[in-house]
Design an enzyme around this catalytic site. Sequence first.
Site, PDB file in Angstrom:
ATOM      1  N   GLY A  40       0.833  -1.225   0.002  1.00 28.37           N
ATOM      2  CA  GLY A  40      -0.060  -0.261   0.014  1.00 28.37           C
ATOM      3  C   GLY A  40       1.051   1.230  -0.054  1.00 28.37           C
ATOM      4  O   GLY A  40       1.953   1.185  -0.649  1.00 28.37           O
ATOM      5  N   GLY A  41       0.457   2.326   0.928  1.00 30.11           N
ATOM      6  CA  GLY A  41       1.124   3.568   0.703  1.00 30.11           C
ATOM      7  C   GLY A  41       2.367   3.374   1.192  1.00 30.11           C
ATOM      8  O   GLY A  41       3.404   4.334   0.728  1.00 30.11           O
ATOM      9  N   GLY A  43       4.842   0.985   2.002  1.00 29.57           N
ATOM     10  CA  GLY A  43       5.830  -0.123   1.829  1.00 29.57           C
ATOM     11  C   GLY A  43       5.256  -1.306   1.286  1.00 29.57           C
ATOM     12  O   GLY A  43       3.793  -1.603   0.898  1.00 29.57           O
ATOM     13  N   LYS A  60       6.675  -6.078   7.548  1.00 25.44           N
ATOM     14  CA  LYS A  60       6.180  -4.740   6.879  1.00 25.44           C
ATOM     15  C   LYS A  60       7.511  -4.058   6.607  1.00 25.44           C
ATOM     16  O   LYS A  60       8.188  -3.814   7.443  1.00 25.44           O
ATOM     17  CB  LYS A  60       5.257  -3.870   7.491  1.00 25.44           C
ATOM     18  CG  LYS A  60       4.743  -2.785   6.756  1.00 25.44           C
ATOM     19  CD  LYS A  60       3.503  -2.117   7.606  1.00 25.44           C
ATOM     20  CE  LYS A  60       3.072  -0.869   6.710  1.00 25.44           C
ATOM     21  NZ  LYS A  60       1.864  -0.333   7.212  1.00 25.44           N
ATOM     22  N   ASP A 125      -7.626 -10.002   4.458  1.00 25.19           N
ATOM     23  CA  ASP A 125      -8.070  -8.585   5.059  1.00 25.19           C
ATOM     24  C   ASP A 125      -9.432  -8.394   4.573  1.00 25.19           C
ATOM     25  O   ASP A 125     -10.300  -9.098   3.917  1.00 25.19           O
ATOM     26  CB  ASP A 125      -6.910  -7.603   4.674  1.00 25.19           C
ATOM     27  CG  ASP A 125      -7.038  -7.181   2.867  1.00 25.19           C
ATOM     28  OD1 ASP A 125      -8.492  -7.026   2.409  1.00 25.19           O
ATOM     29  OD2 ASP A 125      -6.059  -7.051   2.245  1.00 25.19           O
ATOM     30  N   ASP A 164      -7.129   5.597   9.832  1.00 25.18           N
ATOM     31  CA  ASP A 164      -7.275   5.308   8.385  1.00 25.18           C
ATOM     32  C   ASP A 164      -7.948   4.043   8.582  1.00 25.18           C
ATOM     33  O   ASP A 164      -7.560   2.962   7.994  1.00 25.18           O
ATOM     34  CB  ASP A 164      -5.904   4.926   7.752  1.00 25.18           C
ATOM     35  CG  ASP A 164      -6.064   4.708   6.249  1.00 25.18           C
ATOM     36  OD1 ASP A 164      -6.882   5.128   5.695  1.00 25.18           O
ATOM     37  OD2 ASP A 164      -4.802   3.887   5.663  1.00 25.18           O
TER      38      ASP A 164
HETATM   39  P1  ADP Z   1       0.292   0.035   3.998  1.00 22.19           P
HETATM   40  O1  ADP Z   1       0.483   0.935   4.996  1.00 22.19           O
HETATM   41  O2  ADP Z   1       1.016  -0.040   2.712  1.00 22.19           O
HETATM   42  O3  ADP Z   1      -1.230   0.001   3.559  1.00 22.19           O
HETATM   43  P2  ADP Z   1      -0.709  -2.291   5.455  1.00 22.19           P
HETATM   44  O4  ADP Z   1      -0.079  -2.401   6.933  1.00 22.19           O
HETATM   45  O5  ADP Z   1      -2.138  -1.854   5.483  1.00 22.19           O
HETATM   46  O6  ADP Z   1       0.224  -1.458   4.522  1.00 22.19           O
HETATM   47  O7  ADP Z   1      -0.539  -3.646   5.014  1.00 22.19           O
HETATM   48  C1  ADP Z   1      -0.832  -3.865   3.505  1.00 22.19           C
HETATM   49  C2  ADP Z   1      -1.770  -5.241   3.441  1.00 22.19           C
HETATM   50  O8  ADP Z   1      -0.858  -6.571   3.717  1.00 22.19           O
HETATM   51  C3  ADP Z   1      -2.976  -5.401   4.010  1.00 22.19           C
HETATM   52  O9  ADP Z   1      -4.013  -4.700   3.573  1.00 22.19           O
HETATM   53  C4  ADP Z   1      -3.138  -6.668   4.367  1.00 22.19           C
HETATM   54  O10 ADP Z   1      -3.633  -7.465   3.387  1.00 22.19           O
HETATM   55  C5  ADP Z   1      -1.732  -7.558   4.477  1.00 22.19           C
HETATM   56  N1  ADP Z   1      -1.296  -7.346   6.033  1.00 22.19           N
HETATM   57  C6  ADP Z   1      -0.667  -6.391   6.634  1.00 22.19           C
HETATM   58  N2  ADP Z   1      -0.450  -6.742   7.967  1.00 22.19           N
HETATM   59  C7  ADP Z   1      -0.771  -7.873   8.006  1.00 22.19           C
HETATM   60  C8  ADP Z   1      -1.206  -8.889   9.191  1.00 22.19           C
HETATM   61  N3  ADP Z   1      -0.389  -8.770  10.316  1.00 22.19           N
HETATM   62  N4  ADP Z   1      -1.471 -10.215   9.078  1.00 22.19           N
HETATM   63  C9  ADP Z   1      -2.045 -10.348   7.767  1.00 22.19           C
HETATM   64  N5  ADP Z   1      -2.137  -9.530   6.432  1.00 22.19           N
HETATM   65  C10 ADP Z   1      -1.584  -8.368   6.828  1.00 22.19           C
HETATM   66 MG    MG Z   2      -3.001  -0.302   4.534  1.00 17.90          MG
END
Ligand code: ADP
Ligand code: MG
Length: 308
Positions: A40-41, A43, A60, A125, A164
């Site tokens: 996403g935004g 990383g 992440k 998600d 968010d």
């Molecule tokens: P960004 O800040 O880039 O939006 P996120 O933290 O929302 O990043 O993570 C992007 C995607 O990765 C989420 O929409 C989800 O699908 C998946 N994801 C992130 N963290 C987890 C987690 N702890 N367990 C399962 N899926 C995750």
């Molecule tokens: Mg996100």
Amino acid sequence: MLEKRSADLHSEEKVEGKHEKHGKESFSQQYRCGPLLGSGGFGSVFSGQRLSDGLQVAIKQICSDRVQQWARLPGELGPVPMEIALLQRLNEAGGHGGVIRMLDWFEVEGRGFLLVMERPPQSQDLFDFITERGALPERLALRFFRQLVETLRFVHAHGVVHRDMKDENVVVDTRTLEVKIIDFGSGALLKDAAYDEFEGTRVYSPPEWVQNRTYRAVPLTVWSLGVLLFDMVCGDIPFERDQEIVEATPFFTRRVSKECQALVRWCLSLRPEDRPSLEDILSHPWMDGGEEEEEEEEERGSLPSSSL
Ligand code: ADP
Ligand code: MG
């Protein structure tokens, strides 16, 4: 491409972070990075494993140049992304089943940070969950929504605002139907005063932000919850364009109960002061539904079959 990215992590020659300083093992000695889960935004997020016990984790990668807000943590020399500081704060408050738990974090010299989180074994998600199944039955939406509102009370009570809330930032454990809030990358410390910056998602942002570039934490959160509840029961979000946001009049595209519609409309009140608090949401009549139905079901279940 995906493999190359995760391979990059392994080939990182020098991983420097708090563990290096304290003489502990580095990231690549403790975790194995697997395939990409999502990006996403801020990383990319990879699934992974903790080598010591095989625990499933999510990793992440946070690129420093995309981080908007930084914070200082006691005992750390340099600033860390706000996302890490907020998760740390919630961990220190004892954590909550509805907030993803941060297990560890590392600074990768010259590149950014790695945040290691728990990953429910069978998770998806909420965006993918809804895309796959379409609009959710109200009972299931209620089950998710109640957990989210209760979790946000905990988050706010410990001085954090997420900013968010949306389906992509909620992870569903598809076995237990428990939901966890992820992605505090747009979050902030909670304050009473108005905010004048916002890095969350436009289509979930309230009219006061779109019109006046200002908002307060609780009405912003409650507006986004209105958008999210609509999304769950209709299968898509209510507003796409700014004009629709400032009109604040959702059009229900599916049959949705009167109580549920009333709660969505209350959360989507044009004036922030007309919106409910999180506590008001929890005592709204629609929020009773599930429990009563469950009780009824239990009663029915305990009756001898001949009387049914
Ligand atoms: P960004 O800040 O880039 O939006 P996120 O933290 O929302 O990043 O993570 C992007 C995607 O990765 C989420 O929409 C989800 O699908 C998946 N994801 C992130 N963290 C987890 C987690 N702890 N367990 C399962 N899926 C995750
Ligand atoms: Mg996100």
